[in-house]
Enzyme design. Sequence first.
Site, PDB file in Angstrom:
ATOM      1  N   LYS A  67       0.830  -1.212   0.000  1.00  0.00           N
ATOM      2  CA  LYS A  67       0.000   0.000   0.000  1.00  0.00           C
ATOM      3  C   LYS A  67       0.869   1.269   0.000  1.00  0.00           C
ATOM      4  O   LYS A  67       0.783   2.110   0.895  1.00  0.00           O
ATOM      5  CB  LYS A  67      -0.966   0.002   1.187  1.00  0.00           C
ATOM      6  CG  LYS A  67      -1.954  -1.159   1.196  1.00  0.00           C
ATOM      7  CD  LYS A  67      -2.931  -1.034   2.362  1.00  0.00           C
ATOM      8  CE  LYS A  67      -3.959  -2.149   2.347  1.00  0.00           C
ATOM      9  NZ  LYS A  67      -3.402  -3.472   2.727  1.00  0.00           N
ATOM     10  N   LEU A  68       1.678   1.420  -1.010  1.00  0.00           N
ATOM     11  CA  LEU A  68       2.533   2.605  -1.124  1.00  0.00           C
ATOM     12  C   LEU A  68       1.678   3.868  -1.069  1.00  0.00           C
ATOM     13  O   LEU A  68       0.621   3.944  -1.687  1.00  0.00           O
ATOM     14  CB  LEU A  68       3.312   2.571  -2.437  1.00  0.00           C
ATOM     15  CG  LEU A  68       4.145   1.318  -2.715  1.00  0.00           C
ATOM     16  CD1 LEU A  68       4.809   1.424  -4.079  1.00  0.00           C
ATOM     17  CD2 LEU A  68       5.170   1.092  -1.622  1.00  0.00           C
ATOM     18  N   THR A  74       8.672   9.652  -4.332  1.00  0.00           N
ATOM     19  CA  THR A  74       8.959   8.561  -3.398  1.00  0.00           C
ATOM     20  C   THR A  74       8.275   7.264  -3.812  1.00  0.00           C
ATOM     21  O   THR A  74       8.884   6.190  -3.741  1.00  0.00           O
ATOM     22  CB  THR A  74       8.546   8.960  -1.971  1.00  0.00           C
ATOM     23  OG1 THR A  74       9.273  10.138  -1.593  1.00  0.00           O
ATOM     24  CG2 THR A  74       8.841   7.854  -0.980  1.00  0.00           C
ATOM     25  N   THR A 122     -11.321  -2.032   3.457  1.00  0.00           N
ATOM     26  CA  THR A 122     -12.602  -2.691   3.737  1.00  0.00           C
ATOM     27  C   THR A 122     -13.027  -2.552   5.195  1.00  0.00           C
ATOM     28  O   THR A 122     -14.142  -2.917   5.549  1.00  0.00           O
ATOM     29  CB  THR A 122     -12.542  -4.181   3.355  1.00  0.00           C
ATOM     30  OG1 THR A 122     -11.373  -4.780   3.931  1.00  0.00           O
ATOM     31  CG2 THR A 122     -12.498  -4.343   1.842  1.00  0.00           C
TER      32      THR A 122
END
Length: 234
Positions: A67-68, A74, A122
């Site tokens: 989950k960058l 960056t 979620t």
Amino acid sequence: MFNSQAAVASKIIVALDVPNLEVAIATIHRLPQVQFWKVGLELFCASGPMILDVLKDQGKRIFLDLKLHDIPNTVAAAARAIAPYGVDFVTIHTATGLTGLKTAQAALGESATQLIGVTLLTSIGADTLQQELQIPLDPATYVECMANLAHQAGLAGIVCSPQEAARVKQRWGENFLRICPGIRPLGSATGDQARSLTPNAAFAAGASYLVIGRPILQAADPAAAFDDLCSSLV
């Protein structure tokens, strides 16, 4: 729904949400029938790329769920560093914005790794989205907005709850992947999932892949739980 258990197994990503490399290796050995594993933040921070080498040595597919989420320069640098790992999927938050998504996608270069956009966790329901995060949209509309960014940026697909999969599939077609966590078989506790469905309902709604962790790994017999799940979808 599927014509064989092997076909089902290829679409089930088991979340390897364990604390360290030793437990991960034991879990992989206990579930040899699992073809596709998710490596998330906890395990990657504990083991680094070693867990990816273990999985690749056994011919497994890998969903690297990091989950960058950062400024464009960056996330691009991170994507460039991830490319040599040779994983199948890696995730980035769509809230990074269109420029960040495009630069990360470009940074993967000729790598076969597919970039997947995380739309809305979620665990987040309408109340959290609207009251805490102050985003005046219902989850389905927000997910569609984020999916649109991912599609514009050329990503391979998104992570969304199964409740939004049909809407995304209808708008962008079969080839834009819908990877759905928040899957809870009948009788399983929902835990921290605010937007969940059963495996049958999720595939019927248009999910491309399901991500399932606790209902399998925390079962009394994880291998039997995985086999039963696959059997129920044939």
